[in-house]
Design a protein around this motif. Sequence first.
Motif: not given
Length: 201
Positions: A90-101
Motif C-alpha cells: 500500500f505504501i509503495y502504491a501511494a508514493h505517486p501521491l507525493a508527486y501530485y502533492a
Amino acid sequence: SWRKDPVIGRAVINQVGCTFVVIAGAEATPIWMATSRTYGGLGFTSVDIGAFGSVMGVTILVFAATLFAFLADRFGVTRSVMWACAAMGFIYAAHPLAYYAQERSHALTWFLMSVFAVGRGCMGPVVMGGVSLILNNSAPRKQLGKVNGFAGTFSNLARAGAPIAGGALPSFLPHSQRIESVSRAAHARGRLPCSNSGGRP
C-alpha cells in the motif's frame, strides 16, 4: 528430504522474494526522488533525499528491535508478516501521491514522504525478520544449517540483483536527465549511508 518439502520451498521463495523487493525499492526511491517533475519525479535535492533516508534510518533503528517482537508475540509471525507485506504494498502504491502533492505544496509533499519513510522503516524489519523466522521454524532442527545455507545463497543473489533492478529506472529516462538523477541520488547516498538501510527496508 528437506529439498522436496513444499513448506520449506515456499519459505525460501518468500525470503528471497521479500529481500529482492525491499532492496529494489530502497534503490529506486532516491532515484525517483532526484528525478525532475518533468519526468515524473519529485525534483528533490541531495539534501532532501538524505533527510528522507535519515527519517527512515532513525525509524528502523528505533523499531527494528521492538515492533517485530511485539507484533509476533501479539498476533503471530505469519500474520504479522502478511500485514507488513500488505502495508508495504500500500505504501509503495501511494508514493505517486507525493508527486501530485507537489502541485499544491512542497510541505505537503514532505509530509507524505515522511509518512512513507516511517511506514517503510517500521514494516521493513517486520518483513525481513519475519520471513527469516518462518524459514527457521519450517526447517527440521537437524537440517537447519543446510536450509539456511541454501536459502542464504539465493537471498544473496537477490541482494546482488535488487540494486541492479532498482537502479535500472534511470535507463527509461532521457540521457541528460538520467545522468542528473543518478548523480544526485548517488551524492545523497554518500552524505547519508543509512538511506539504504531499511530494508533493508
